[in-house]
Design a protein around this motif. Sequence first.
Motif, PDB file in Angstrom:
ATOM      1  N   MET A   1       0.541  -1.223   0.299  1.00  0.00           N
ATOM      2  CA  MET A   1      -0.263   0.081  -0.074  1.00  0.00           C
ATOM      3  C   MET A   1       0.702   1.450  -0.248  1.00  0.00           C
ATOM      4  O   MET A   1       1.011   2.310  -0.791  1.00  0.00           O
ATOM      5  N   ALA A   2       1.965   1.020   0.703  1.00  0.00           N
ATOM      6  CA  ALA A   2       2.668   3.045   0.607  1.00  0.00           C
ATOM      7  C   ALA A   2       3.414   3.142  -0.648  1.00  0.00           C
ATOM      8  O   ALA A   2       3.531   4.213  -1.225  1.00  0.00           O
ATOM      9  N   ARG A   3       3.604   1.406  -1.028  1.00  0.00           N
ATOM     10  CA  ARG A   3       4.738   1.372  -2.810  1.00  0.00           C
ATOM     11  C   ARG A   3       3.035   2.521  -3.509  1.00  0.00           C
ATOM     12  O   ARG A   3       3.833   2.780  -4.218  1.00  0.00           O
ATOM     13  N   LEU A   4       2.413   2.310  -3.203  1.00  0.00           N
ATOM     14  CA  LEU A   4       1.462   1.930  -4.606  1.00  0.00           C
ATOM     15  C   LEU A   4       1.468   3.799  -4.391  1.00  0.00           C
ATOM     16  O   LEU A   4       1.312   4.353  -5.490  1.00  0.00           O
ATOM     17  N   ILE A   5       0.925   4.566  -2.464  1.00  0.00           N
ATOM     18  CA  ILE A   5       0.849   6.016  -2.461  1.00  0.00           C
ATOM     19  C   ILE A   5       1.896   6.395  -2.958  1.00  0.00           C
ATOM     20  O   ILE A   5       1.835   7.187  -3.471  1.00  0.00           O
ATOM     21  N   ALA A   6       3.123   6.300  -3.501  1.00  0.00           N
ATOM     22  CA  ALA A   6       4.250   6.908  -3.468  1.00  0.00           C
ATOM     23  C   ALA A   6       4.375   6.470  -5.279  1.00  0.00           C
ATOM     24  O   ALA A   6       5.533   7.405  -5.845  1.00  0.00           O
TER      25      ALA A   6
ATOM     26  N   SER B   1     -12.708   4.984  -1.096  1.00  0.00           N
ATOM     27  CA  SER B   1     -11.975   4.428  -1.536  1.00  0.00           C
ATOM     28  C   SER B   1     -11.033   3.923  -2.826  1.00  0.00           C
ATOM     29  O   SER B   1     -11.896   3.082  -3.300  1.00  0.00           O
ATOM     30  N   ALA B   2     -10.595   3.976  -3.699  1.00  0.00           N
ATOM     31  CA  ALA B   2     -10.744   3.462  -4.691  1.00  0.00           C
ATOM     32  C   ALA B   2      -8.487   4.692  -5.672  1.00  0.00           C
ATOM     33  O   ALA B   2      -8.409   4.903  -5.419  1.00  0.00           O
ATOM     34  N   ALA B   3      -8.001   3.602  -6.612  1.00  0.00           N
ATOM     35  CA  ALA B   3      -6.808   3.647  -7.383  1.00  0.00           C
ATOM     36  C   ALA B   3      -6.363   3.383  -8.628  1.00  0.00           C
ATOM     37  O   ALA B   3      -7.096   2.584  -9.101  1.00  0.00           O
ATOM     38  N   ILE B   4      -6.077   3.752  -9.533  1.00  0.00           N
ATOM     39  CA  ILE B   4      -5.851   3.311 -10.926  1.00  0.00           C
ATOM     40  C   ILE B   4      -4.346   3.429 -11.119  1.00  0.00           C
ATOM     41  O   ILE B   4      -3.030   4.367 -10.264  1.00  0.00           O
ATOM     42  N   HIS B   5      -3.957   2.027 -11.136  1.00  0.00           N
ATOM     43  CA  HIS B   5      -2.851   1.547 -10.469  1.00  0.00           C
ATOM     44  C   HIS B   5      -2.429   1.251 -12.069  1.00  0.00           C
ATOM     45  O   HIS B   5      -2.183   0.579 -13.444  1.00  0.00           O
TER      46      HIS B   5
END
Length: 384
Positions: free
Chosen positions: A39-44, A64-68
């Motif tokens: 999670m920390a890696r994706l945030i950064a 919460s949602a993300a585009i990776h």
Amino acid sequence: MKPVITPATCAGIAELRQLYYAVYGPHYPVALGTDPAEMARLIADPHSLWLVGRCPGTGALTASAAIHGEAGSRIGRLEGIAVHPEHRSAGMAAALTEELCAGMLDTGRLDSVYATVRTVSAGPQRVVARNGFRPLGVLPNAVDLSSRESLALYARHAAGVLDRRFPVAEVPAPLLPLLRTAEAALGIRYPDVRAAAARPLPAPAVPVPEDGGRLEVIEAPAFVRRRFRDHFPGAGGWFYPLHTPNVLLTPEDGRFEVYAYLNRAGGYCSLLTAHPDPAAAAAYLEPVTRALARAGAGYVEALVPLAHHEALAAFLAQGFVAGALYPAMRADGDGFHDYVVLSRSTERIDFRGVAVEPPLQPYLDCYVSAWASTHLPTSPEVAP
């Protein structure tokens, strides 16, 4: 009041994990909501975008949602959509999805974003559809979330991308219904595409033993990644966005190596590529699938270019069924290549209870017909 939408931060990881547990329980097989380090890696990650929604009155985390994304790729994955049970029906998922697409697609950072959504209810399909995502197909038995679930594949493209697809002259005959389904669903065209003449698959350099031969399954993620990068220093010999191999399969004589991503928690596996060439392992797809099933993968999928007739024919000959078509998936100069998602499940596929929105229904019908043609005996084969 409108929700407060902000980027996720490392300081909020513990709070995020509580949100994902409240939404999905203990069986969520995605690191985004369970693994603090990932999670920390994706945030950064500068190639990704993770947003959260908070209640404007209390500041409580509600969604919460993300585009990776990833370096060197023009495709992203919408993932981790979660809305707290106490805050559903307030448009939070749609608001987050729209903000994410505005930040990644409308700005030109990506050419397309895809999402795999659950089919236990129609809600997830409606969320992505309201935000410009269109259905590309179905992935039967794709994940184990306390029980086997089928997923739907959706994607949203940046403006003009679908108009720059490379034409394809012929495809294996079993794929024609999928192309026609995609034409109607997406408003794209496959003019003059014909069924390729049936021709025998190339014989393997070394005959395949009747028992399929013994395959070694090497599960040493760091070693597999290093060896993979030695064989494939660039993207020329493989293409499988956002998947890094963690498993290697090879016969005792080592004449080929199959690289795959195995997710034990979700019970699925993606075949990424083979060395020295995918054709070297084409005749071994059956023993490869059996070996992965023993390792815990009840669902195995492959992503194959629509223009690669021989590769598609090899998978179809080994019982894989095409469930989805991703147009304009891979950029190549000024144009884009289409890809097909083929899969096999070692577990019983049961579509009872699956919630399918009308735009997705033709893909489900197409898959059922293709599966029956592949796995059910024809009239002459049925004993009187």
